[in-house]
Enzyme design. Structure first.
Site, PDB file in Angstrom:
ATOM      1  N   HIS A   1       1.033  -1.348  -0.055  1.00  0.00           N
ATOM      2  CA  HIS A   1       0.083  -0.107   0.006  1.00  0.00           C
ATOM      3  C   HIS A   1       1.016   1.151  -0.198  1.00  0.00           C
ATOM      4  CE1 HIS A   1      -3.925  -1.769   0.759  1.00  0.00           C
ATOM      5  NE2 HIS A   1      -2.969  -2.888   1.246  1.00  0.00           N
TER       6      HIS A   1
ATOM      7  N   TYR B   1      -7.513  -3.111  11.432  1.00  0.00           N
ATOM      8  CA  TYR B   1      -6.550  -3.949  12.085  1.00  0.00           C
ATOM      9  C   TYR B   1      -5.500  -3.204  12.481  1.00  0.00           C
ATOM     10  CZ  TYR B   1      -4.224  -5.252   7.559  1.00  0.00           C
ATOM     11  OH  TYR B   1      -3.818  -5.029   6.387  1.00  0.00           O
TER      12      TYR B   1
ATOM     13  N   MET C   1     -10.435  -8.059   4.521  1.00  0.00           N
ATOM     14  CA  MET C   1     -10.302  -7.118   5.856  1.00  0.00           C
ATOM     15  C   MET C   1     -10.360  -5.763   5.457  1.00  0.00           C
ATOM     16  SD  MET C   1      -6.880  -9.184   7.095  1.00  0.00           S
ATOM     17  CE  MET C   1      -6.269 -10.624   7.103  1.00  0.00           C
TER      18      MET C   1
HETATM   19  C1  R1P Z   1      -3.915  -9.328   3.783  1.00  0.00           C
HETATM   20  O1  R1P Z   1      -2.850 -10.030   2.926  1.00  0.00           O
HETATM   21  C2  R1P Z   1      -4.190  -7.903   3.463  1.00  0.00           C
HETATM   22  O2  R1P Z   1      -4.575  -8.279   1.916  1.00  0.00           O
HETATM   23  C3  R1P Z   1      -5.978  -7.429   1.751  1.00  0.00           C
HETATM   24  C4  R1P Z   1      -6.596  -7.880   3.296  1.00  0.00           C
HETATM   25  O3  R1P Z   1      -7.882  -7.056   3.320  1.00  0.00           O
HETATM   26  C5  R1P Z   1      -5.517  -7.627   4.186  1.00  0.00           C
HETATM   27  O4  R1P Z   1      -5.435  -6.222   4.384  1.00  0.00           O
HETATM   28  O5  R1P Z   1      -5.629  -6.337   1.582  1.00  0.00           O
HETATM   29  P1  R1P Z   1      -7.025  -5.339   0.905  1.00  0.00           P
HETATM   30  O6  R1P Z   1      -8.174  -5.716   1.302  1.00  0.00           O
HETATM   31  O7  R1P Z   1      -6.562  -3.715   1.245  1.00  0.00           O
HETATM   32  O8  R1P Z   1      -6.516  -5.450  -0.703  1.00  0.00           O
END
Ligand code: R1P
Length: 305
Positions: free
Chosen positions: A65, A89, A221
Site C-alpha cells: 500500500h 486492524y 479485511m
Molecule cells: C492481507 O494479505 C491483506 O490483503 C488484503 C486484506 O484485506 C489484508 O489487508 O488487503 P486489501 O483488502 O487492502 O486489498
C-alpha cells in the site's frame, strides 16, 4: 472522534493548493487494494499527493500500500486514485478509514471503484479470479462494530442506510461489457459476496467454514467501511476483488491422536506439509493480475456516462 470533527475543509484546501484546475474535480475515484497500486499506472498528467501532506489522512502501514493520492486523466476523464488504503486492524478508527472516500465525494467524485485482494471460500472461484461483488457480509457490522455507529453528523445522510443496493448494477454491467470488449472471456470472471472480517489474522478453518456457510464467496479485511461511506455520500460503487489465495476449510481435521496411535503400533506416519497463506503470496498474485484489472478498470472509467 465523530465525522463532524474531521478536517474536511483543511484537506480540500491543501489539495486545491497542489492539484491543477483540470484535475481537482475528478469524476471517478479508485481505491487500490493490496498489491494493486499499478491500477493507476496508465493515468496521464498525474499529480501525486502523499497522504502525509493531506490533513486527516492516515498512513497505511501495510506492505503493498503506497501512501499517495494520485490525480490524473484516464483518457479524458479526471480520476483520483488512492494508492493504498487504511484498515481497522492497523488500529485506526473507522471515521478516519472512511475519511478519504468522503473527501473524494466532496471533490465531486460520483462513481467509486473499490478493489481489494481476497481469499476464496468458493471451490468454483480459483486463485487469480477477479470477482465482481454483488453483496457483502460485514461480520463486524453484525457484532456491534458497524463503521457507521455514532452520531448522525449530517442530517442529509440517512440514519438507516439501506445496503441492499450497495453495488451498482449499471457499473457491474459496464464491467462485463468492458471484459467482452477487451477480448477476455466473461466466464473467467466471477460474481460473489465478500465477507468483511477485521483481521489481522487470516481465517482459521472453522471461521472459514462459518463465513462460507453464511453465504460468502471471498473474504478480506477492507472494502465494506469504504462502500458504506460511499453509499452515505450518494456514490455509485463497484467493488472488484482479486482472489490471491484459497482459504483452507477442510471438512475433517487430521487426527494427531490417530497418528500417535499408529506410531505406537510401529507404523510409519508421514508428516504432510500444511500450507498457510502469507501476505507475500497475496502481493505476488496481485502483481501478476493487476494488469488485467487495470485494463478493465480503465475501460470501465471510459464507459461511465
Ligand atoms: C492481507 O494479505 C491483506 O490483503 C488484503 C486484506 O484485506 C489484508 O489487508 O488487503 P486489501 O483488502 O487492502 O486489498
Amino acid at each position: 472522534m465523530t465525522d463532524a470533527q474531521l478536517p474536511f475543509a483543511a484537506a480540500l484546501e491543501s489539495l486545491a493548493k497542489c492539484v491543477p484546475q483540470n484535475l481537482i474535480r475528478p469524476k471517478v475515484g479508485i481505491i487500490c487494494g493490496s498489491g494493486l497500486s499499478t491500477l493507476a499506472a496508465s493515468l496521464t498528467d498525474t499529480v501525486y499527493v502523499p497522504y502525509g501532506e493531506i490533513p486527516g489522512f492516515l498512513i497505511s502501514t501495510v506492505d503493498g500500500h503506497k501512501n499517495s493520492l494520485v490525480f490524473g486523466l484516464c483518457g479524458d476523464v479526471p480520476v483520483v486514485a488512492m494508492l493504498g488504503r487504511f484498515h481497522a486492524y492497523e488500529g485506526y478508527p473507522f471515521q478516519k478509514i472512511m475519511f478519504p472516500v468522503r473527501v473524494m465525494a466532496r471533490l465531486g467524485v460520483k462513481n467509486l471503484i473499490v478493489t481489494n485482494a481476497s481469499g476464496s471460500l468458493n471451490p468454483n472461484i480459483p486463485v487469480g479470479t477477479i470477482v465482481v461483488l454483488h453483496d457483502h457480509l460485514g461480520i463486524p457490522n453484525l457484532s456491534g462494530f458497524n463503521p457507521l455507529l455514532g452520531p448522525q453528523h449530517d442530517k442529509k445522510i440517512p440514519r438507516f442506510l439501506p445496503t441492499s443496493n450497495a453495488y451498482s448494477t449499471s457499473l457491474r454491467r459496464l464491467f462485463f461489457h468492458a471484459v467482452h470488449e477487451l477480448g477476455f472471456n466473461l466466464d473467467d470472471f466471477a460474481e460473489g459476496t465478500y465477507a468483511w472480517v477485521s483481521g489481522p489474522t487470516y481465517e482459521s478453518p472453522a471461521e472459514g467454514r462459518f463465513i462460507r456457510a453464511a453465504g460468502a464467496d471471498v473474504v478480506g479485511m477492507s472494502t465494506v467501511p469504504e462502500v458504506l461511506a460511499a453509499k452515505e455520500e450518494g456514490l455509485e460503487v463497484i467493488a472488484l476483488s482479486l482472489v490471491t489465495n484459497f482459504v483452507i476449510i477442510p471438512d475433517t481435521y487430521r487426527s494427531i491422536k490417530a497418528e500417535v496411535k499408529a506410531q505406537l503400533e510401529g507404523k510409519i506416519v508421514e508428516d504432510p506439509l500444511q500450507p498457510v497463506v502469507s501476505h507475500q503470496e497475496v502481493l505476488e498474485i496481485g502483481l501478476k493480475k493487476a494488469e488485467i484489472m487495470r485494463a478493465i478498470v480503465e475501460r470501465v472509467v471510459q464507459k461511465i456516462p
